[in-house]
Write a protein that holds these residues in place. Structure first.
Motif, mmCIF file in Angstrom:
data_model
loop_
_atom_site.group_PDB
_atom_site.id
_atom_site.type_symbol
_atom_site.label_atom_id
_atom_site.label_comp_id
_atom_site.label_asym_id
_atom_site.label_seq_id
_atom_site.Cartn_x
_atom_site.Cartn_y
_atom_site.Cartn_z
ATOM 1 N N ALA A 46 75.153 -41.588 0.031
ATOM 2 C CA ALA A 46 76.343 -40.876 -0.424
ATOM 3 C C ALA A 46 75.999 -40.087 -1.676
ATOM 4 C CB ALA A 46 77.484 -41.854 -0.711
ATOM 5 N N ASP A 47 76.758 -39.017 -1.891
ATOM 6 C CA ASP A 47 76.559 -38.169 -3.060
ATOM 7 C C ASP A 47 77.359 -38.674 -4.244
ATOM 8 O OD1 ASP A 47 75.064 -36.557 -1.410
ATOM 9 O OD2 ASP A 47 76.535 -34.934 -1.302
ATOM 10 N N VAL A 48 76.921 -38.273 -5.439
ATOM 11 C CA VAL A 48 77.683 -38.530 -6.659
ATOM 12 C C VAL A 48 78.769 -37.462 -6.744
ATOM 13 C CG1 VAL A 48 77.580 -38.482 -9.176
ATOM 14 C CG2 VAL A 48 75.785 -39.630 -7.883
ATOM 15 N N SER A 49 80.016 -37.888 -6.738
ATOM 16 C CA SER A 49 81.153 -36.972 -6.859
ATOM 17 C C SER A 49 81.442 -36.704 -8.336
ATOM 18 C CB SER A 49 82.387 -37.597 -6.210
ATOM 19 O OG SER A 49 82.779 -38.747 -6.958
ATOM 20 N N GLU A 50 82.360 -35.794 -8.595
ATOM 21 C CA GLU A 50 82.758 -35.520 -9.974
ATOM 22 C C GLU A 50 83.316 -36.784 -10.628
ATOM 23 O OE1 GLU A 50 83.528 -33.637 -7.372
ATOM 24 O OE2 GLU A 50 82.780 -31.626 -7.829
ATOM 25 N N ASP A 51 84.140 -37.520 -9.884
ATOM 26 C CA ASP A 51 84.717 -38.761 -10.401
ATOM 27 C C ASP A 51 83.631 -39.781 -10.731
ATOM 28 O OD1 ASP A 51 87.026 -40.732 -10.783
ATOM 29 O OD2 ASP A 51 85.888 -41.710 -9.170
ATOM 30 N N MET A 52 82.697 -39.942 -9.818
ATOM 31 C CA MET A 52 81.614 -40.904 -10.045
ATOM 32 C C MET A 52 80.716 -40.458 -11.187
ATOM 33 S SD MET A 52 80.310 -43.790 -9.415
ATOM 34 C CE MET A 52 80.990 -44.350 -7.881
ATOM 35 N N ALA A 53 80.514 -39.157 -11.340
ATOM 36 C CA ALA A 53 79.698 -38.653 -12.444
ATOM 37 C C ALA A 53 80.314 -39.041 -13.790
ATOM 38 C CB ALA A 53 79.548 -37.135 -12.340
ATOM 39 N N ILE A 54 81.622 -38.954 -13.894
ATOM 40 C CA ILE A 54 82.302 -39.361 -15.126
ATOM 41 C C ILE A 54 82.136 -40.859 -15.339
ATOM 42 C CG2 ILE A 54 84.557 -39.590 -16.254
ATOM 43 C CD1 ILE A 54 85.306 -36.919 -14.787
ATOM 44 N N ARG A 55 82.320 -41.627 -14.287
ATOM 45 C CA ARG A 55 82.185 -43.083 -14.384
ATOM 46 C C ARG A 55 80.761 -43.484 -14.787
ATOM 47 N NH1 ARG A 55 86.458 -45.893 -11.773
ATOM 48 N NH2 ARG A 55 87.951 -44.460 -10.831
ATOM 49 N N LEU A 56 79.771 -42.834 -14.182
ATOM 50 C CA LEU A 56 78.376 -43.151 -14.517
ATOM 51 C C LEU A 56 78.055 -42.765 -15.956
ATOM 52 C CD1 LEU A 56 76.566 -42.057 -11.236
ATOM 53 C CD2 LEU A 56 76.793 -44.396 -12.127
ATOM 54 N N SER A 57 78.536 -41.614 -16.388
ATOM 55 C CA SER A 57 78.231 -41.187 -17.757
ATOM 56 C C SER A 57 78.808 -42.162 -18.773
ATOM 57 C CB SER A 57 78.741 -39.769 -18.014
ATOM 58 O OG SER A 57 80.149 -39.736 -18.083
ATOM 59 N N ARG A 58 79.980 -42.696 -18.482
ATOM 60 C CA ARG A 58 80.589 -43.661 -19.400
ATOM 61 C C ARG A 58 79.928 -45.035 -19.310
ATOM 62 N NH1 ARG A 58 86.633 -42.418 -20.723
ATOM 63 N NH2 ARG A 58 86.541 -40.159 -20.698
ATOM 64 N N SER A 59 79.420 -45.377 -18.129
ATOM 65 C CA SER A 59 78.833 -46.707 -17.928
ATOM 66 C C SER A 59 77.371 -46.800 -18.333
ATOM 67 C CB SER A 59 78.950 -47.125 -16.456
ATOM 68 O OG SER A 59 80.290 -47.226 -16.074
ATOM 69 N N VAL A 60 76.596 -45.778 -18.000
ATOM 70 C CA VAL A 60 75.157 -45.873 -18.238
ATOM 71 C C VAL A 60 74.601 -44.779 -19.127
ATOM 72 C CG1 VAL A 60 74.782 -47.110 -16.082
ATOM 73 C CG2 VAL A 60 74.506 -44.632 -16.125
ATOM 74 N N GLY A 61 75.419 -43.810 -19.476
ATOM 75 C CA GLY A 61 74.968 -42.771 -20.388
ATOM 76 C C GLY A 61 74.795 -41.421 -19.734
ATOM 77 N N SER A 62 74.288 -40.503 -20.534
ATOM 78 C CA SER A 62 74.134 -39.106 -20.186
ATOM 79 C C SER A 62 75.514 -38.461 -20.074
ATOM 80 C CB SER A 62 73.320 -38.941 -18.907
ATOM 81 O OG SER A 62 72.800 -37.621 -18.866
ATOM 82 N N THR A 63 75.592 -37.349 -19.389
ATOM 83 C CA THR A 63 76.861 -36.631 -19.270
ATOM 84 C C THR A 63 77.229 -36.515 -17.794
ATOM 85 O OG1 THR A 63 75.793 -34.467 -19.061
ATOM 86 C CG2 THR A 63 76.315 -35.228 -21.309
ATOM 87 N N PRO A 64 78.502 -36.272 -17.499
ATOM 88 C CA PRO A 64 78.855 -36.022 -16.097
ATOM 89 C C PRO A 64 78.049 -34.858 -15.518
ATOM 90 C CG PRO A 64 80.845 -36.365 -17.379
ATOM 91 C CD PRO A 64 79.699 -36.291 -18.350
ATOM 92 N N ARG A 65 77.839 -33.845 -16.352
ATOM 93 C CA ARG A 65 77.084 -32.676 -15.894
ATOM 94 C C ARG A 65 75.665 -33.063 -15.467
ATOM 95 N NH1 ARG A 65 76.362 -26.964 -19.094
ATOM 96 N NH2 ARG A 65 75.200 -25.959 -17.428
ATOM 97 N N PHE A 66 75.023 -33.983 -16.187
ATOM 98 C CA PHE A 66 73.682 -34.440 -15.814
ATOM 99 C C PHE A 66 73.670 -34.996 -14.394
ATOM 100 C CE2 PHE A 66 70.955 -38.144 -15.221
ATOM 101 C CZ PHE A 66 69.703 -37.583 -15.406
ATOM 102 N N TRP A 67 74.617 -35.906 -14.110
ATOM 103 C CA TRP A 67 74.663 -36.549 -12.796
ATOM 104 C C TRP A 67 74.967 -35.536 -11.698
ATOM 105 C CZ3 TRP A 67 72.435 -41.026 -12.519
ATOM 106 C CH2 TRP A 67 72.380 -41.823 -13.655
#
Length: 96
Positions: A46-67
């Motif tokens: 599965a792909d990283v969605s915009e929602d998941m990108a925000i969740r990942l950035s808050r959980s593990v770091g970096s920015t939503p844009r990175f993901w």
């Protein structure tokens, strides 16, 4: 580019989960999603969605844009490989 850009799931699996000594279920809880949802991303189904990108950035770091950029590079490369026969004949228009 001959080598596929990494899927974000590979980074999560090989670096984040491994180095933090987390399970997929634990990281999913941190992200506020179901284990199955994160498992699909970690296993590159599965792909990283915009929602998941925000969740990942808050959980593990970096920015939503990175993901999202990581996912977009991976998807673009796959699409170009899949449709190479269609894209190869297309050449840049010369400006007069």
């Amino acid at each position: 580019m001959n080598t596929a850009p990494s899927h974000p799931g590979a980074l999560l699996r090989e670096i984040v989960i491994s180095e933090a000594r987390l399970t997929v279920a634990e990281l999913a809880r941190h992200c506020g999603v179901a284990r199955n949802t994160l498992s699909k991303i970690v296993n590159e189904h599965a792909d990283v969605s915009e929602d998941m990108a925000i969740r990942l950035s808050r959980s593990v770091g970096s920015t939503p844009r990175f993901w999202l950029k990581m996912q977009n590079r991976h998807n673009g490369w796959k699409l170009e490989q899949k449709n190479r026969v269609l894209y190869d004949p297309i050449h840049r228009v010369d400006a007069a």
